[in-house]
Design a protein around this motif. Structure first.
Motif, PDB file in Angstrom:
ATOM      1  N   LYS A 178      -2.214  -1.469 -19.682  1.00  0.00           N
ATOM      2  CA  LYS A 178      -2.053  -1.853 -21.086  1.00  0.00           C
ATOM      3  C   LYS A 178      -1.517  -3.264 -21.250  1.00  0.00           C
ATOM      4  O   LYS A 178      -1.476  -3.779 -22.368  1.00  0.00           O
ATOM      5  N   GLY A 179      -1.100  -3.888 -20.166  1.00  0.00           N
ATOM      6  CA  GLY A 179      -0.685  -5.279 -20.220  1.00  0.00           C
ATOM      7  C   GLY A 179       0.816  -5.483 -20.311  1.00  0.00           C
ATOM      8  O   GLY A 179       1.562  -4.611 -20.752  1.00  0.00           O
ATOM      9  N   THR A 180       1.238  -6.663 -19.885  1.00  0.00           N
ATOM     10  CA  THR A 180       2.631  -7.091 -20.002  1.00  0.00           C
ATOM     11  C   THR A 180       2.622  -8.540 -20.463  1.00  0.00           C
ATOM     12  O   THR A 180       1.798  -9.337 -20.002  1.00  0.00           O
ATOM     13  N   GLU A 181       3.505  -8.873 -21.372  1.00  0.00           N
ATOM     14  CA  GLU A 181       3.456 -10.187 -22.008  1.00  0.00           C
ATOM     15  C   GLU A 181       4.294 -11.211 -21.269  1.00  0.00           C
ATOM     16  O   GLU A 181       5.459 -10.970 -20.940  1.00  0.00           O
ATOM     17  N   VAL A 182       3.682 -12.356 -21.033  1.00  0.00           N
ATOM     18  CA  VAL A 182       4.355 -13.492 -20.399  1.00  0.00           C
ATOM     19  C   VAL A 182       4.354 -14.652 -21.389  1.00  0.00           C
ATOM     20  O   VAL A 182       3.298 -15.036 -21.890  1.00  0.00           O
ATOM     21  N   THR A 183       5.532 -15.168 -21.664  1.00  0.00           N
ATOM     22  CA  THR A 183       5.656 -16.327 -22.542  1.00  0.00           C
ATOM     23  C   THR A 183       6.419 -17.418 -21.808  1.00  0.00           C
ATOM     24  O   THR A 183       7.531 -17.185 -21.337  1.00  0.00           O
ATOM     25  N   VAL A 184       5.801 -18.576 -21.696  1.00  0.00           N
ATOM     26  CA  VAL A 184       6.430 -19.707 -21.010  1.00  0.00           C
ATOM     27  C   VAL A 184       6.715 -20.775 -22.053  1.00  0.00           C
ATOM     28  O   VAL A 184       5.795 -21.307 -22.674  1.00  0.00           O
ATOM     29  N   SER A 185       7.981 -21.064 -22.240  1.00  0.00           N
ATOM     30  CA  SER A 185       8.372 -22.061 -23.240  1.00  0.00           C
ATOM     31  C   SER A 185       8.473 -23.440 -22.594  1.00  0.00           C
ATOM     32  O   SER A 185       8.837 -23.576 -21.432  1.00  0.00           O
ATOM     33  N   SER A 186       8.168 -24.465 -23.400  1.00  0.00           N
ATOM     34  CA  SER A 186       8.194 -25.838 -22.864  1.00  0.00           C
ATOM     35  C   SER A 186       9.569 -26.457 -23.012  1.00  0.00           C
ATOM     36  O   SER A 186      10.440 -25.927 -23.671  1.00  0.00           O
ATOM     37  N   ASN A 216       0.814  -1.212   0.000  1.00  0.00           N
ATOM     38  CA  ASN A 216       0.000   0.000   0.000  1.00  0.00           C
ATOM     39  C   ASN A 216       0.849   1.264   0.000  1.00  0.00           C
ATOM     40  O   ASN A 216       0.461   2.272  -0.594  1.00  0.00           O
ATOM     41  N   ALA A 217       2.001   1.208   0.636  1.00  0.00           N
ATOM     42  CA  ALA A 217       2.872   2.391   0.675  1.00  0.00           C
ATOM     43  C   ALA A 217       3.364   2.766  -0.722  1.00  0.00           C
ATOM     44  O   ALA A 217       3.548   3.942  -1.034  1.00  0.00           O
ATOM     45  N   LYS A 218       3.565   1.749  -1.547  1.00  0.00           N
ATOM     46  CA  LYS A 218       4.032   1.994  -2.917  1.00  0.00           C
ATOM     47  C   LYS A 218       2.882   2.030  -3.922  1.00  0.00           C
ATOM     48  O   LYS A 218       3.121   2.226  -5.117  1.00  0.00           O
ATOM     49  N   ASN A 219       1.657   1.806  -3.431  1.00  0.00           N
ATOM     50  CA  ASN A 219       0.489   1.787  -4.322  1.00  0.00           C
ATOM     51  C   ASN A 219       0.711   0.805  -5.471  1.00  0.00           C
ATOM     52  O   ASN A 219       0.392   1.092  -6.636  1.00  0.00           O
ATOM     53  N   THR A 220       1.246  -0.347  -5.125  1.00  0.00           N
ATOM     54  CA  THR A 220       1.615  -1.351  -6.121  1.00  0.00           C
ATOM     55  C   THR A 220       1.093  -2.725  -5.701  1.00  0.00           C
ATOM     56  O   THR A 220       1.138  -3.075  -4.521  1.00  0.00           O
ATOM     57  N   VAL A 221       0.607  -3.466  -6.668  1.00  0.00           N
ATOM     58  CA  VAL A 221       0.159  -4.839  -6.445  1.00  0.00           C
ATOM     59  C   VAL A 221       1.062  -5.756  -7.252  1.00  0.00           C
ATOM     60  O   VAL A 221       1.404  -5.455  -8.405  1.00  0.00           O
ATOM     61  N   TYR A 222       1.450  -6.855  -6.641  1.00  0.00           N
ATOM     62  CA  TYR A 222       2.358  -7.802  -7.278  1.00  0.00           C
ATOM     63  C   TYR A 222       1.666  -9.139  -7.529  1.00  0.00           C
ATOM     64  O   TYR A 222       0.735  -9.521  -6.806  1.00  0.00           O
ATOM     65  N   LEU A 223       2.145  -9.840  -8.529  1.00  0.00           N
ATOM     66  CA  LEU A 223       1.725 -11.219  -8.751  1.00  0.00           C
ATOM     67  C   LEU A 223       2.990 -12.051  -8.900  1.00  0.00           C
ATOM     68  O   LEU A 223       3.700 -11.945  -9.910  1.00  0.00           O
ATOM     69  N   GLN A 224       3.298 -12.820  -7.868  1.00  0.00           N
ATOM     70  CA  GLN A 224       4.430 -13.734  -7.916  1.00  0.00           C
ATOM     71  C   GLN A 224       3.974 -15.024  -8.566  1.00  0.00           C
ATOM     72  O   GLN A 224       3.044 -15.673  -8.077  1.00  0.00           O
ATOM     73  N   MET A 225       4.609 -15.385  -9.656  1.00  0.00           N
ATOM     74  CA  MET A 225       4.199 -16.559 -10.418  1.00  0.00           C
ATOM     75  C   MET A 225       5.338 -17.583 -10.382  1.00  0.00           C
ATOM     76  O   MET A 225       6.425 -17.309 -10.892  1.00  0.00           O
ATOM     77  N   ASN A 226       5.068 -18.717  -9.782  1.00  0.00           N
ATOM     78  CA  ASN A 226       6.060 -19.788  -9.663  1.00  0.00           C
ATOM     79  C   ASN A 226       5.607 -21.013 -10.440  1.00  0.00           C
ATOM     80  O   ASN A 226       4.429 -21.149 -10.790  1.00  0.00           O
ATOM     81  N   SER A 227       6.542 -21.911 -10.692  1.00  0.00           N
ATOM     82  CA  SER A 227       6.247 -23.167 -11.402  1.00  0.00           C
ATOM     83  C   SER A 227       5.431 -22.899 -12.663  1.00  0.00           C
ATOM     84  O   SER A 227       4.405 -23.540 -12.906  1.00  0.00           O
ATOM     85  N   LEU A 228       5.892 -21.959 -13.440  1.00  0.00           N
ATOM     86  CA  LEU A 228       5.140 -21.538 -14.624  1.00  0.00           C
ATOM     87  C   LEU A 228       5.010 -22.674 -15.632  1.00  0.00           C
ATOM     88  O   LEU A 228       5.912 -23.512 -15.788  1.00  0.00           O
ATOM     89  N   LYS A 229       3.878 -22.685 -16.309  1.00  0.00           N
ATOM     90  CA  LYS A 229       3.570 -23.691 -17.321  1.00  0.00           C
ATOM     91  C   LYS A 229       3.310 -23.004 -18.655  1.00  0.00           C
ATOM     92  O   LYS A 229       2.914 -21.829 -18.675  1.00  0.00           O
TER      93      LYS A 229
END
Length: 126
Positions: A118-126, A74-87
């Motif tokens: 506006k979005g940020t792109e996530v690409t997970v390669s196999s 809240n102090a930084k007015n920022t929300v995070y999404l930690q993504m682990n074990s990506l598929k």
């Protein structure tokens, strides 16, 4: 002017991790719900995770439970999404959005979100 700016998307191998950030400006969003949504090519947008800035309640899409963690600084007015074990099926453009504290974001919906990044792109390669 209210703005949401996402960052942190990248190309990563399956099993890897990324942390997405959603920086908000123009208001403190204290009574808002902030959510992460994604859209893969040819697929509908879906709610991935959401957090209420009022009481900290959260929502996670079933397929990301146990792998993704949403948090709010809240102090930084920022929300995070930690993504682990990506598929590979996590691939897509990830958007953050803000809506009222009791918006459908907290049950996976997105039609009543008021502000979008506006979005940020996530690409997970196999």
């Amino acid at each position: 002017e209210v703005q949401l700016v996402e960052s942190g998307g990248d190309l990563v191998q399956a099993g890897g991790s990324l942390r997405l950030s959603c920086a908000a400006s123009g208001t403190t969003f204290d009574d808002y719900a902030i959510g992460w949504f994604r859209q893969a090519p040819g697929k509908e947008r879906e709610g991935v995770s959401c957090i209420s800035r009022r009481d900290g309640s959260t929502y996670y899409l079933d397929s990301v439970k146990g792998r993704f963690i949403i948090s709010s600084d809240n102090a930084k007015n920022t929300v995070y999404l930690q993504m682990n074990s990506l598929k590979p099926e996590d691939t897509g453009v990830y958007y953050c959005a803000a809506g009222a504290y009791d918006s459908t974001c907290l049950t996976g919906g997105y039609f009543d979100m008021n502000y979008w990044g506006k979005g940020t792109e996530v690409t997970v390669s196999s």
